[in-house]
Design an enzyme around this catalytic site. Structure first.
Site, short mmCIF file in Angstrom:
data_model
loop_
_atom_site.label_atom_id
_atom_site.label_comp_id
_atom_site.label_asym_id
_atom_site.label_seq_id
_atom_site.Cartn_x
_atom_site.Cartn_y
_atom_site.Cartn_z
N CYS B 37 0.83 -1.20 0.00
CA CYS B 37 0.00 0.00 0.00
C CYS B 37 0.86 1.26 0.00
O CYS B 37 0.35 2.36 -0.01
CB CYS B 37 -0.92 0.03 1.20
N CYS B 106 -1.02 9.66 5.74
CA CYS B 106 0.21 9.14 6.37
C CYS B 106 0.15 9.29 7.89
O CYS B 106 0.65 8.45 8.63
CB CYS B 106 1.44 9.88 5.86
#
Lengths: 387, 211
Positions: B37, B106
């Site tokens: 990913c 993130c």
């Protein structure tokens, strides 16, 4: 900006000084358009004609039609839409590869959605079209095949002549569109010999200005206009032309063709040197794309266990500019489709760097790059979850 | 055009990340995300007197991934377990002076890593069993961790999810995108990734509506 080591010439190039000089008068006193037989109009018309002749000379395309567009992307769009315009989905096949540029690929996606028979040819682990797949895809409905001579990510030089022969053997009426955007700097481009129906390219990839692209079309032109308005230089690209950019583009093409051999040898040296340095000094690296049949100005490596944007950012702190195939650095957060298509796993694609030296690159630049790259890779590996 | 710029705090934490490494025989540790990913974070921590005494992280990811790993571990250090559990990705983003919207996801990963490491500690050391509820509401909560990269908000608050149904291990979702939305694929992958991690879901059916 002087201290920047610029290794991203496949993204864009710095417009050459001589080209800018030629463009300047057309932004100053010669700002008019070629729209009348007045002195002002005629001067500009002559400048456009001379530019067109310069381009035809450089590309050995004397009997062709030269069409100026707003970019390489627009050129590709105009060719594909222009060929497809009057066809019905059920009667029409069109072919490109899985690794072509988005300005081709995404247009084909649009036609696929509309029900056209779109085939994207698979490539091998080096990015070469799979011939068997192409043979199987070609049929009596095929109208257009779009091929890119040099891939913009991994530098694969497509075996164009073999593809062309195969296509025209099936049916000589199938039109071939060849994108030479990344090829002009290092490959010999002879329009007559290439014998494609359309060539497309972009100004800013060849040290020319941004905002200009080009279609060179075999006569009679086998596409229809898809843009409409006041015709100035060509019925295919109506509207006020970007005259300074047309002039600039013609000189950029001339320069690229004139200097091609010298440029190509210099790039080959750089490529050989840098590949040797990277492979000797950094472990767990893999070259993406072929060793042979690869454009001399393209280098692309994957660095295991680390992510490309991080490498790119650290290089940026040292004023070194490169590109990465990492999804984290892409505008749509997608993993690089070209690296995926040649069989690289996600980790390899994320950890890839595209290094593209150019005209101004020196051996010293490459030494600085390597010296900076080694500790960056080491520190990122030390703090990575993957060992 | 969206600004593509990291704040100086992000750059500083990326250049000189705090708490990098791995604690051996840690009281709690966890790895979240996957290289497939694009990013992965490991967090390991030791707890003393119900406080996070030591914490370290490793990161496979981009600059913002590394910077948020650094800031999240900094924020958690010295806090009680309860306080650390309540840290959100918004706290991390604020502490970094903001992140570009496309990079907000993130920060979610780093906070997820912290929470998973704390849960691991609670299971290993305190014998706490984390039994996860599985219903439409809990799925919606999980999908709040999926960030829409265009805005930096989660897809639930962005009202991208038009329909959600859960029954007998099967989730049905309808989600809408503008035809020109470049983030469609990314969001769909993120949804699948999050739902795949939930035990008990064995069938995911996502219907995309373009307008």
């Amino acid at each position: 900006m002087d201290n920047i080591i610029y290794l991203d010439n496949y993204r864009t190039t710095k417009t050459s000084e001589s080209v800018m000089k030629k463009m300047k008068p057309y932004m100053e006193e010669n700002f008019y358009l070629p729209v009348s037989f007045t002195e002002m109009g005629t001067d500009i018309a002559e400048a456009v004609d001379e530019s067109t002749d310069r381009i035809k000379q450089a590309l050995n395309a004397t009997d062709s039609e030269v069409i100026y567009t707003g970019s390489g992307t627009q050129a590709n769009n105009m060719v594909i839409h222009g060929v497809m315009r009057d066809y019905q989905p059920e009667e029409t096949g069109m072919i490109t590869s899985v690794i072509d540029h988005p300005s081709i690929n995404n247009v084909f996606d649009y036609y696929k959605k509309k029900g056209f028979q779109v085939r994207k040819i698979k490539v091998d682990e080096y990015g070469f079209w799979k011939i068997d797949h192409l043979k199987e895809a070609l049929n009596d409905k095929t109208k257009l095949v779009s091929i890119t001579l040099v891939n913009h990510t991994i530098g694969t030089i497509q075996r164009y002549e073999e593809l062309r022969k195969l296509i025209k053997d099936v049916n000589p009426n199938i039109l071939i569109h060849l994108d030479i955007s990344m090829a002009l700097m290092t490959q010999e481009i002879d329009f007559k010999r290439l014998n494609a129906d359309f060539l497309t390219l972009s100004g800013h990839k060849i040290y020319g200005p941004k905002g200009i692209g080009l279609i060179v079309a075999k006569k009679p032109v086998k596409m229809k206009p898809v843009l409409f308005g006041t015709v100035v230089t060509s019925p295919y690209s109506p509207g006020a032309d970007n005259i300074p950019a047309i002039v600039g583009l013609s000189y950029a093409i001339e320069e690229a063709v004139k200097n091609r051999q010298a440029h190509n040898s210099k790039m080959k040296e750089h490529q050989k040197y840098l590949m040797k340095q990277i492979e000797e000094k950094i472990d767990k690296v893999e070259l993406n794309g072929p060793v042979e049949e690869r454009a001399s100005d393209n280098i692309n490596y994957s660095f295991r266990h680390i992510e490309g944007e991080s490498i790119m950012m650290f290089l940026d702190f040292d004023s070194i500019v490169v590109a990465t195939g990492s999804a984290c650095a892409s505008s749509d957060l997608k993993v690089n489709y070209i690296l995926s298509a040649i069989g690289r796993d996600h980790e390899m694609a994320h950890g890839s760097l595209r290094i593209t030296p150019g005209r101004d690159t020196t051996k010293e630049d490459l030494d600085v790059f390597i010296d900076k790259l080694i500790p960056i890779v080491e520190r990122l590996r030390a703090q990575s979850t993957i060992k | 055009m969206a600004v593509i710029k990291y704040t100086k705090e992000v750059i500083e934490h990326f250049k000189n990340p705090k708490n990098v490494g791995e604690i051996e025989n840690a009281d709690g540790d966890a790895t979240v995300g996957s290289p497939a990913c694009g990013d992965q974070v490991s967090v390991s921590l030791n707890v003393k007197d119900n406080k996070i005494e030591d914490i370290k992280f490793l990161s496979y990811g981009c600059a913002s991934n590394i910077a948020t790993g650094s800031i999240v571990t900094e924020l958690a250090k010295g806090k009680t377990v309860e306080e650390a559990k309540n840290l959100t990705w918004k706290d991390a983003v604020d502490e970094l002076g903001g992140l570009p919207p496309v990079k907000v996801h993130c920060s979610v990963l780093a906070v997820d890593g912290l929470k998973a490491a704390i849960e691991d500690y609670e299971e290993k050391k305190l014998g706490v069993k984390h039994e996860k509820r599985l219903d439409e509401q809990s799925i919606i909560e999980e999908l709040k961790s999926v960030i829409y990269p265009k805005t930096g908000n989660n897809i639930i608050d962005e009202k991208l999810v038009k329909y959600l149904k859960y029954e007998n291990g099967k989730v049905e979702i309808e989600i809408s995108f503008d035809e020109t939305d470049v983030y469609k694929q990314n969001v769909l992958e993120e949804i699948e990734e999050h739902l795949n991690e939930i035990e008990g879901i064995d069938d995911i059916d996502i219907k995309v509506v373009e307008y």
